[in-house]
Design an enzyme around this catalytic site. Sequence first.
Site, PDB file in Angstrom:
ATOM      1  N   SER A 251      -1.604  -2.131   1.311  1.00  0.00           N
ATOM      2  CA  SER A 251      -0.303  -2.771   1.489  1.00  0.00           C
ATOM      3  C   SER A 251       0.724  -1.682   1.737  1.00  0.00           C
ATOM      4  O   SER A 251       0.391  -0.495   1.707  1.00  0.00           O
ATOM      5  CB  SER A 251       0.075  -3.573   0.241  1.00  0.00           C
ATOM      6  OG  SER A 251       0.377  -2.683  -0.810  1.00  0.00           O
ATOM      7  N   LYS A 252       1.938  -2.109   1.983  1.00  0.00           N
ATOM      8  CA  LYS A 252       3.013  -1.172   2.349  1.00  0.00           C
ATOM      9  C   LYS A 252       3.133   0.006   1.372  1.00  0.00           C
ATOM     10  O   LYS A 252       3.412   1.126   1.775  1.00  0.00           O
ATOM     11  CB  LYS A 252       4.351  -1.912   2.395  1.00  0.00           C
ATOM     12  CG  LYS A 252       4.492  -2.772   3.628  1.00  0.00           C
ATOM     13  CD  LYS A 252       5.884  -2.625   4.253  1.00  0.00           C
ATOM     14  CE  LYS A 252       5.905  -3.056   5.697  1.00  0.00           C
ATOM     15  NZ  LYS A 252       5.317  -4.369   5.934  1.00  0.00           N
ATOM     16  N   ARG A 253       2.928  -0.299   0.087  1.00  0.00           N
ATOM     17  CA  ARG A 253       3.164   0.770  -0.882  1.00  0.00           C
ATOM     18  C   ARG A 253       2.154   1.913  -0.755  1.00  0.00           C
ATOM     19  O   ARG A 253       2.338   2.978  -1.325  1.00  0.00           O
ATOM     20  CB  ARG A 253       3.240   0.197  -2.301  1.00  0.00           C
ATOM     21  CG  ARG A 253       1.941   0.004  -2.997  1.00  0.00           C
ATOM     22  CD  ARG A 253       2.066  -0.928  -4.173  1.00  0.00           C
ATOM     23  NE  ARG A 253       0.950  -1.842  -4.139  1.00  0.00           N
ATOM     24  CZ  ARG A 253      -0.258  -1.531  -4.583  1.00  0.00           C
ATOM     25  NH1 ARG A 253      -0.478  -0.362  -5.111  1.00  0.00           N
ATOM     26  NH2 ARG A 253      -1.245  -2.395  -4.489  1.00  0.00           N
ATOM     27  N   GLY A 255       1.719   3.402   1.951  1.00  0.00           N
ATOM     28  CA  GLY A 255       2.225   4.259   3.034  1.00  0.00           C
ATOM     29  C   GLY A 255       1.831   3.706   4.393  1.00  0.00           C
ATOM     30  O   GLY A 255       1.487   2.534   4.527  1.00  0.00           O
TER      31      GLY A 255
END
Length: 475
Positions: A251-253, A255
Amino acid sequence: MLPRARFDHPAFSPMSVVTRFAPSPTGYLHIGGARTALFNWLYARRMGGKYLLRIEDTDRARSTPEAIDAILDGLNWLDLQHDGEITYQFARAPRHREAAEQMIARGTAFHCYMTAEEQEAVREKSHAEGRALRSPYRDGKAPPSPDASYTVRIRAPDDGDVLNADLIQGDVRIKARDIDDLVLLRADGNPTYMLSVVVDDRDMGVTHVIRGDDHLTNAARQIVIYRALNWTPPLFAHVSLIHGDDGKKLSKRHGAQAVHEWRDMGYLPEAMNSYLMGLGWTSGQENLTKEEAAPLFDLAKVGKAPSRLDFKKLDSVNAHFMALADDQRLAKLTLAHIEQRDGVTLGGAERIALANAIPVLKKRAKTIPDLADQARFVLIKRPLALDEKAQSLMKDEFKQRLQRLHAHLSKETAWDHVSLGSALKAFATEEGVGLGQIGPGLRAALTGGAPAPDLGQALELLGRDEALGRIADQI
Ligand code: GLU
């Protein structure tokens, strides 16, 4: 009957392998998609077959020309060139409808007049009976009114299993009764994704469907459609997803995930390919290019477990390919990075200084921004602004030593790192000190605190006049 698809051309021998990458153009090319494309490319090259590209643009609300461009751009950057023309799925809707008609004629599909409310009630009833949705219209029940609108559904089999002998996941068996009477054509006549994929894969002569395992359950449904058309299904190979370094779904977290973000972060495409092929496939070798990997690629060696993104590993793969990369190419990439980062245009002398530094610095840089950082010391202007640490080394006593060093180096005729390294050693002996008493201060004078290679190299890269000038500035 529509004209035969071009994939029926005799060059597409039924025995030769055809793979395809089939992205939906609803966003960027993601790292998972890039790996899917790469595996398809590798397998086709391995087998001497073809690797095709199909843009699945049937979702008109979500498909955009910008997304198509972004995907093509990403694939181009990775140099994953497909064979033949790109197939655009939406344009083939008439052919998909034709296949649905063929199924109706064979008695394996039917007109279904259920309304949305009816469908819910029927679904509940089917579930209560321990099966997937079965339409009341599957056995020829008359339409509720002559002009009632209808969808076309497949008449899903009731007995036996649907087996996907998956080349990666192993045998995946699903009970036929757990598969819905799937919609093939919507009430507006538009084909569903499930139908379009089957018809396109068949017409493109696809022999191996290699894709993410988020499509694993679709394989069973698609096999049912193949059977309803009396077509032989392709072989399936579902690649497990890529997870973050913590083992959780990407996911986005975690990177960057879009290929263009990796490019902007200064990774080289050949390094990306080399890294991506290791996410799932064990080749037993490090740092292969895709051309080196192709003859070795084996779907049987692609693991079932999800793979983990590891930026440290990617950095080390990238460092390997940076050291091998062409100097001019790296100079161009580094120049573009510096100009964009600093909002400047470098002049001729700076460009030359940069180009001269690349062959030395590329061996120690992980990424393009890193290379730009390593090259900073050749681009900064005299008199250098020393950072705090560099400044603290410029004591009076050391300045006197620098003055003697300046005189010593001025006599140096060969301005290359080997001679300069020896000259520094000779100077240290003359001074009766170790190099450790000279190195840090000289480095501070030459770079102001910016990163730099060993002192001989740094002196050589700066050139005689600039290096002596920087030393003189501190005296
Ligand atoms: N268009 C689908 C996707 O982007 C892939 C379909 C397939 O590979 O069969 O997820």
